[in-house]
Design an enzyme around this catalytic site. Sequence first.
Site, PDB file in Angstrom:
ATOM      1  N   TYR A 285     -29.858  -6.295 -55.237  1.00  0.00           N
ATOM      2  CA  TYR A 285     -29.916  -4.811 -55.665  1.00  0.00           C
ATOM      3  C   TYR A 285     -28.797  -4.562 -56.548  1.00  0.00           C
ATOM      4  O   TYR A 285     -28.876  -4.144 -57.437  1.00  0.00           O
ATOM      5  CB  TYR A 285     -29.949  -4.116 -54.342  1.00  0.00           C
ATOM      6  CG  TYR A 285     -29.603  -2.532 -54.291  1.00  0.00           C
ATOM      7  CD1 TYR A 285     -30.700  -1.781 -55.056  1.00  0.00           C
ATOM      8  CD2 TYR A 285     -28.481  -2.025 -54.396  1.00  0.00           C
ATOM      9  CE1 TYR A 285     -30.618  -0.403 -55.031  1.00  0.00           C
ATOM     10  CE2 TYR A 285     -28.241  -0.609 -54.509  1.00  0.00           C
ATOM     11  CZ  TYR A 285     -29.393   0.221 -54.959  1.00  0.00           C
ATOM     12  OH  TYR A 285     -29.178   1.475 -54.852  1.00  0.00           O
TER      13      TYR A 285
ATOM     14  N   LYS B 103     -28.676  -3.198 -60.407  1.00  0.00           N
ATOM     15  CA  LYS B 103     -27.775  -1.873 -60.895  1.00  0.00           C
ATOM     16  C   LYS B 103     -26.927  -2.003 -61.915  1.00  0.00           C
ATOM     17  O   LYS B 103     -26.480  -1.285 -62.711  1.00  0.00           O
ATOM     18  CB  LYS B 103     -27.245  -1.364 -59.383  1.00  0.00           C
ATOM     19  CG  LYS B 103     -28.354  -0.683 -58.477  1.00  0.00           C
ATOM     20  CD  LYS B 103     -28.971   0.429 -59.312  1.00  0.00           C
ATOM     21  CE  LYS B 103     -30.301   0.886 -58.305  1.00  0.00           C
ATOM     22  NZ  LYS B 103     -30.999   2.027 -58.855  1.00  0.00           N
TER      23      LYS B 103
ATOM     24  N   SER C 264     -25.730   2.186 -59.286  1.00  0.00           N
ATOM     25  CA  SER C 264     -25.156   2.608 -57.950  1.00  0.00           C
ATOM     26  C   SER C 264     -23.671   1.836 -58.080  1.00  0.00           C
ATOM     27  O   SER C 264     -23.566   1.040 -58.839  1.00  0.00           O
ATOM     28  CB  SER C 264     -26.009   1.903 -57.011  1.00  0.00           C
ATOM     29  OG  SER C 264     -25.354   1.523 -55.829  1.00  0.00           O
TER      30      SER C 264
HETATM   31  P1  NAP Z   1     -34.961   8.708 -51.556  1.00  0.00           P
HETATM   32  O1  NAP Z   1     -34.353   9.716 -51.284  1.00  0.00           O
HETATM   33  O2  NAP Z   1     -35.738   7.374 -50.979  1.00  0.00           O
HETATM   34  O3  NAP Z   1     -35.975   9.159 -52.802  1.00  0.00           O
HETATM   35  C1  NAP Z   1     -36.681   8.034 -53.390  1.00  0.00           C
HETATM   36  C2  NAP Z   1     -37.598   8.646 -54.482  1.00  0.00           C
HETATM   37  O4  NAP Z   1     -38.322   7.855 -55.288  1.00  0.00           O
HETATM   38  C3  NAP Z   1     -38.873   9.454 -53.671  1.00  0.00           C
HETATM   39  O5  NAP Z   1     -39.188  10.374 -54.468  1.00  0.00           O
HETATM   40  C4  NAP Z   1     -39.752   8.360 -53.575  1.00  0.00           C
HETATM   41  O6  NAP Z   1     -40.930   9.060 -53.442  1.00  0.00           O
HETATM   42  C5  NAP Z   1     -39.539   7.914 -54.989  1.00  0.00           C
HETATM   43  N1  NAP Z   1     -40.061   6.356 -55.102  1.00  0.00           N
HETATM   44  C6  NAP Z   1     -39.974   5.303 -54.503  1.00  0.00           C
HETATM   45  N2  NAP Z   1     -40.607   4.281 -54.933  1.00  0.00           N
HETATM   46  C7  NAP Z   1     -41.082   4.516 -55.932  1.00  0.00           C
HETATM   47  C8  NAP Z   1     -42.059   3.893 -57.006  1.00  0.00           C
HETATM   48  N3  NAP Z   1     -42.043   2.531 -56.774  1.00  0.00           N
HETATM   49  N4  NAP Z   1     -42.373   4.542 -57.915  1.00  0.00           N
HETATM   50  C9  NAP Z   1     -42.020   5.888 -58.263  1.00  0.00           C
HETATM   51  N5  NAP Z   1     -41.339   6.711 -57.263  1.00  0.00           N
HETATM   52  C10 NAP Z   1     -40.864   5.884 -56.282  1.00  0.00           C
HETATM   53  O7  NAP Z   1     -33.809   7.643 -52.475  1.00  0.00           O
HETATM   54  P2  NAP Z   1     -32.369   8.025 -53.059  1.00  0.00           P
HETATM   55  O8  NAP Z   1     -31.430   7.629 -52.235  1.00  0.00           O
HETATM   56  O9  NAP Z   1     -32.478   9.498 -53.762  1.00  0.00           O
HETATM   57  O10 NAP Z   1     -32.449   7.004 -54.278  1.00  0.00           O
HETATM   58  C11 NAP Z   1     -32.390   7.667 -55.723  1.00  0.00           C
HETATM   59  C12 NAP Z   1     -31.592   6.652 -56.697  1.00  0.00           C
HETATM   60  O11 NAP Z   1     -30.145   6.413 -56.379  1.00  0.00           O
HETATM   61  C13 NAP Z   1     -32.130   5.127 -56.688  1.00  0.00           C
HETATM   62  O12 NAP Z   1     -31.827   4.347 -57.915  1.00  0.00           O
HETATM   63  C14 NAP Z   1     -30.942   4.559 -55.654  1.00  0.00           C
HETATM   64  O13 NAP Z   1     -30.724   2.956 -55.893  1.00  0.00           O
HETATM   65  C15 NAP Z   1     -29.735   5.293 -56.254  1.00  0.00           C
HETATM   66  N6  NAP Z   1     -28.716   5.234 -55.123  1.00  0.00           N
HETATM   67  C16 NAP Z   1     -28.751   5.805 -53.946  1.00  0.00           C
HETATM   68  C17 NAP Z   1     -27.729   5.877 -53.199  1.00  0.00           C
HETATM   69  C18 NAP Z   1     -27.730   6.389 -51.743  1.00  0.00           C
HETATM   70  O14 NAP Z   1     -26.687   6.170 -51.126  1.00  0.00           O
HETATM   71  N7  NAP Z   1     -28.823   7.185 -51.339  1.00  0.00           N
HETATM   72  C19 NAP Z   1     -26.509   5.230 -53.458  1.00  0.00           C
HETATM   73  C20 NAP Z   1     -26.478   4.461 -54.939  1.00  0.00           C
HETATM   74  C21 NAP Z   1     -27.532   4.852 -55.713  1.00  0.00           C
HETATM   75  P3  NAP Z   1     -42.296   7.953 -53.061  1.00  0.00           P
HETATM   76  O15 NAP Z   1     -42.127   7.253 -51.877  1.00  0.00           O
HETATM   77  O16 NAP Z   1     -43.184   9.165 -52.296  1.00  0.00           O
HETATM   78  O17 NAP Z   1     -42.769   7.274 -54.173  1.00  0.00           O
END
Ligand code: NAP
Length: 255
Positions: free
Chosen positions: A163, A167, A150
């Site tokens: 966090y 990261k 991130s």
């Molecule tokens: P998201 O839409 O909330 O999706 C998260 C996914 O991970 C879901 O499939 C969830 O399914 C699964 N998950 C959550 N906890 C888990 C666990 N303990 N074990 C296995 N699976 C798990 O999140 P996202 O925004 O796509 O985030 C994905 C990545 O991108 C993360 O590493 C996050 O830090 C990074 N990121 C996101 C952003 C942003 O703005 N969205 C920015 C920078 C980085 P279940 O809950 O059903 O398990």
Amino acid sequence: MDNLFDLTGKVAIVTGSTKGIGKAIAEQMANHGAQVVVSSRKEDACQEVADSINAALEGKAGGATPIACHIGHKEQLENLVNETRSRLGKIDILVCNAAVNPFYGSMLDIPDSAFEKILDSNVKSNHWLCQLVLPEMVERKDGVILIVSSVGGLNGSAVLGTYGVSKAADMAMARNIAAEFGLHNIRANAIAPGLIRTDFARALWENSDTLKATTANASLRRIGEPEEIAGTAVFLASAAGSFMTGQTLVVDGGR
Ligand code: NAP
């Protein structure tokens, strides 16, 4: 080579791929010919997403297999890797995408339990998963590891500090794997997304004033969509990214 981005014949595990960025990566890797393992904590959600990916492929190369896994449990990570090998034969691409952030606020207030959960899920679980797949990649002299980090790992934050620590560690992990395993033709890179419209970041975009403030300093002046991270993952996993390793690619609309 006809198509630099072709992933036909490759097997990819994407953790946390039933929603958001992970789901978009799984969809696009399958679209580019890979057999992807769709994984999250919920078995029914994994099945549903795998079914929808397979239906959209309409007989083209590629495919999706659901295998549930909570990344916080080592035995479930072992099962994810073993099941993938028994159903699909090997693991060419590992995408460590799932992460958690149970705390928002001052570092003075974060409970030890939240600090440990962030470091365990976002760093130690990725480390475990890499330990599980790297020996096979070394033996085959081929493999790609992607860690979804991130921009929080590059910038300081008054409210998301731990966090960000996790990261930044993910970026270091990608560099270390690149340095140690490059001689075996294994590449490792991190992707650092900016603000992306997913449930994970909902608090930062749901309110239009908050969204405007958060995106004001971005060149593109907008939030990103999950699909806009998937192309970077396909690039890094495919022949198109074959000389790229140990890097962190920032994909944040120019923020
Ligand atoms: P998201 O839409 O909330 O999706 C998260 C996914 O991970 C879901 O499939 C969830 O399914 C699964 N998950 C959550 N906890 C888990 C666990 N303990 N074990 C296995 N699976 C798990 O999140 P996202 O925004 O796509 O985030 C994905 C990545 O991108 C993360 O590493 C996050 O830090 C990074 N990121 C996101 C952003 C942003 O703005 N969205 C920015 C920078 C980085 P279940 O809950 O059903 O398990």
